[in-house]
Design a protein around this motif. Sequence first.
Motif, PDB file in Angstrom:
ATOM      1  N   CYS A 133     -93.694 -77.156 -54.496  1.00 45.29           N
ATOM      2  CA  CYS A 133     -93.408 -76.715 -53.134  1.00 45.29           C
ATOM      3  C   CYS A 133     -93.800 -75.264 -52.912  1.00 45.29           C
ATOM      4  CB  CYS A 133     -91.910 -76.900 -52.831  1.00 45.29           C
ATOM      5  SG  CYS A 133     -90.841 -75.970 -53.964  1.00 45.29           S
ATOM      6  N   ASN A 134     -93.776 -74.896 -51.639  1.00 46.24           N
ATOM      7  CA  ASN A 134     -94.091 -73.525 -51.240  1.00 46.24           C
ATOM      8  C   ASN A 134     -92.789 -72.755 -51.082  1.00 46.24           C
ATOM      9  OD1 ASN A 134     -94.965 -71.175 -49.986  1.00 46.24           O
ATOM     10  ND2 ASN A 134     -96.565 -72.242 -48.835  1.00 46.24           N
TER      11      ASN A 134
ATOM     12  N   SER B 188     -91.472 -72.444 -47.572  1.00 47.35           N
ATOM     13  CA  SER B 188     -91.060 -73.660 -46.873  1.00 47.35           C
ATOM     14  C   SER B 188     -89.543 -73.813 -46.911  1.00 47.35           C
ATOM     15  CB  SER B 188     -91.730 -74.889 -47.517  1.00 47.35           C
ATOM     16  OG  SER B 188     -91.263 -76.062 -46.904  1.00 47.35           O
TER      17      SER B 188
END
Length: 544
Positions: free
Chosen positions: A161-162, A165
């Motif tokens: 994931c970022n 985010s």
Amino acid sequence: MSRDLILMSSELKDKLSTIPSDPGVYFFKDKKDSIIYIGKAKCLKKRVRSYFNKKKHDIKTSVLIKHIADIDILIVKNEAEALITESNLIKVHKPRYNVFLKDDKTFPYIKISNEKFPKVEIIRFKHFNKDDHLYFGPYTRSRDLRKIVKLLHKVFPLKTCNDKSKESCFCGFCLSDYNISEIKYEEIINHVISFLKGKTDGVLTYLNSEMKRLSEKMEFEKAATLRDQISLIRDFYKTENHIKTDEKNRDFIGICIEDSVGVVTMIKYRNSKLISKQSYEVNIGENDDMALIGFIKQYYISTMDIPKEILIQESIINQEKLNKWMNALGKKTPKVIVPKIGEKKSKIDLCVKNSKLQISRIMLTKKKRKEYVSKMVSSLQKDLLMEVPPRRIEGFDNSNIQGKYPVSSMVCFIDGKPRKSEYRKFKIKNVKGIDDFASMKEVVLRRYKRVLKEQLPLPDLIVIDGGKGQLSSSKDALDSLGLAFIPIIGIAKKMEEVFKPNISEPQNISKTSPGLMLLKRVRDESHRFAIQFHRQIREKGMLQ
């Protein structure tokens, strides 16, 4: 046997017979030595021969076969490397008969991003360019590759994931039972890198222990899944190349020497891609190492494409000496490396293997040439009823003006062609006045005394420019040296009549015989060479 194989040249048939069964890439070339088709094969021998063994082909292949004048090959490690190499070389050479849609083909790489918590992901691109990320590949089995990356995410708590985010994430990193520090995550990434380089022992040990634990807990379905994953890893690493992909330009050079024949094979990698393979025949002296050093100097003096690294099989060139030499040329200095183990050593071994193949082809060609007897020589053998073909012919003629500046010449023809390096000139020393017979005897005697003394090759036939008198004198000279077994003939100028010793009548040879044409060439060449030498001597004498 197919019609294509019947119509094939003997040289092409010889090359077909030397093609090995290794995996690799093959090149079809036309009469201009241009590459017209590049293909890959799991078994080079079967694949290349299939073009000429089949009775029926499609229209494109039939046209291609008609234009094949030469075949070259590049041996590689496995079928996967052959596929990648074929694609790269098609992009570089753009052969006429390849489907150019292949130029759009991309191969997957594994990318490890350069960030605080690196991601491990699959990407595709046609041209590998330098950036701050770490890449592995290219790979050919993309389906299995996806399974491997998926397995990595199962085994290791990797982040997908970022950070920015705000959405909930279910990656291994976020769902981990404990907080993973930056140092701990770096350790995990190092395990991943080792795994991707082929060092799978740690991961396999972990999976085996998990499989055993699940079996003991009677969770056989999960254990079977792990068993399949272990098999996948082992099978995958048997065929793929797991090396760190970088942007360094490298030249791999391997030399092979057999029976005074040396061949150097150079394989060029640019931006991690194999772009060319070339083999060069080199001169071999007393020191074999000097052949490779000489090649390196001669090759890089004539090119501006200097790699960052030159990889060779033995430590035969000092880096400091190479630095001085390259600096003197005003060129950047590559680093010379002698790999002992690993992928680079495997590539050097492939260079040597390709050099050995090329040597076998050269030796076969030389053997064929040695056994080949030209039509003229064969015809002359029949015309003169000789036991062996006259492959080496030596011809003699005299030249003078009213007995002044008398000289003689000897020319040499091998396999029907003049060998000018073996021509010889003679000044007549012991004959006074005009005596063509005595002059010829003197020259033949002097020539073959030296041949015997220096153990030089004897001719298969001696040709005297003249009739019975000159022939008889020359024959006496041979007999006195114990060389009566060497065939000798005389060819008269007027009627183009050929005489043998102790036979009064000329030989019955057709005026259109290729053998007679060869005798006339030898006679005319010896006459020309004698006159040329006589004029040189006469001009010097007139100036004194």
